[in-house]
Design a protein around this motif. Sequence first.
Motif: not given
Length: 333
Positions: A123-146
């Motif tokens: 994302f910092n290099n402009g290669l993916i969208s902010e939505d893609d980054l947010k999706s992976s951030e939510l994946d981390v949150s889900d994994a932490q909850n699990n």
Amino acid sequence: MKKVVLIAFTLILVTGMFSAGLTEVFDTAKASSTIYKTAQLDLEKTNLDYNKAKIEATNRKLELSGELSYYSGLSNYNTSVKDYYGDIVDRVLDVYVEEINVKTADLQLKNAQITYDNNTELFNNGLISEDDLKSSELDVSDAQNNLESAQLNLETAKDNLKELYEGDYSQIEINIPGYEGIFVSDEEYLNNNYNLKLAQLNVDISQYDLNNLPANASAYNKRIAEITHQKNILSLQDTQDTLIEAHKTTKNSIETLYKSLKNSEERMSLAQSTYNDTKDRFNKGLVSELELNTVNINYLTTQKNYYESVRNYLKTTINYIIDTGRSLEEVGL
């Protein structure tokens, strides 16, 4: 009789000078289990009622009625004992399975974090969208909850086992007897079955009623007594036929579960070999941590499947042993 001792691997079931067999766990837990203690009280009441009925019986029918209540009580007792053993098996295996779930959830969190870190750089290099980054951030949150949920489930499972067994669960040695030495003949199976005994007693009671009709009994009463007796005879035969078929089905089920358990053991061994090979390659810089974790998760999944196979085989086998009037020690549990 053949026995297969569960291999420790790195997870559990470590044998040693302080190890305890599953039978020892069963015996220890009896002092605290409400299921077991209630069953013993019910058994005592069944015996007291039977002795009272025998003393008070003034004819053969009352004796038979007392026996009917007695064997009905023993049948209920057997069901409670099976519930007890099943409860202990579940408590032990639940701890093992929940440990695997925690390790799996921890690896899934690590993978989610790795993916998120990679996506942050993209994302910092402009290669993916902010939505893609947010999706992976939510994946981390889900994994932490699990992971947190899995840790709570593990603590609950440990507490449930500790209620009945204070020993170190990691030192429990579980012996798996081969199915060949467990089976009995149809005749022995029937001789120990309370449903058949109850059906036979109903025949004996209706025969008594038929033989002891008043001399002036009406044709209607005579025919009703004959019909009742004939129906009881048919019920007895039907019960016997059903039990023979059930015995065959149960033996087939135990054999199938045992073979499934052995297949699960082989799959676990193969998965362990793959994991060890991947770890070797990881140490040489040939595979990523993400790949290593994924292979490890697959290995843990095969272990979980294996312990579920152990659970199913043990519970079905224990029920069969109880139904055939034997102790667990007799078959090597």
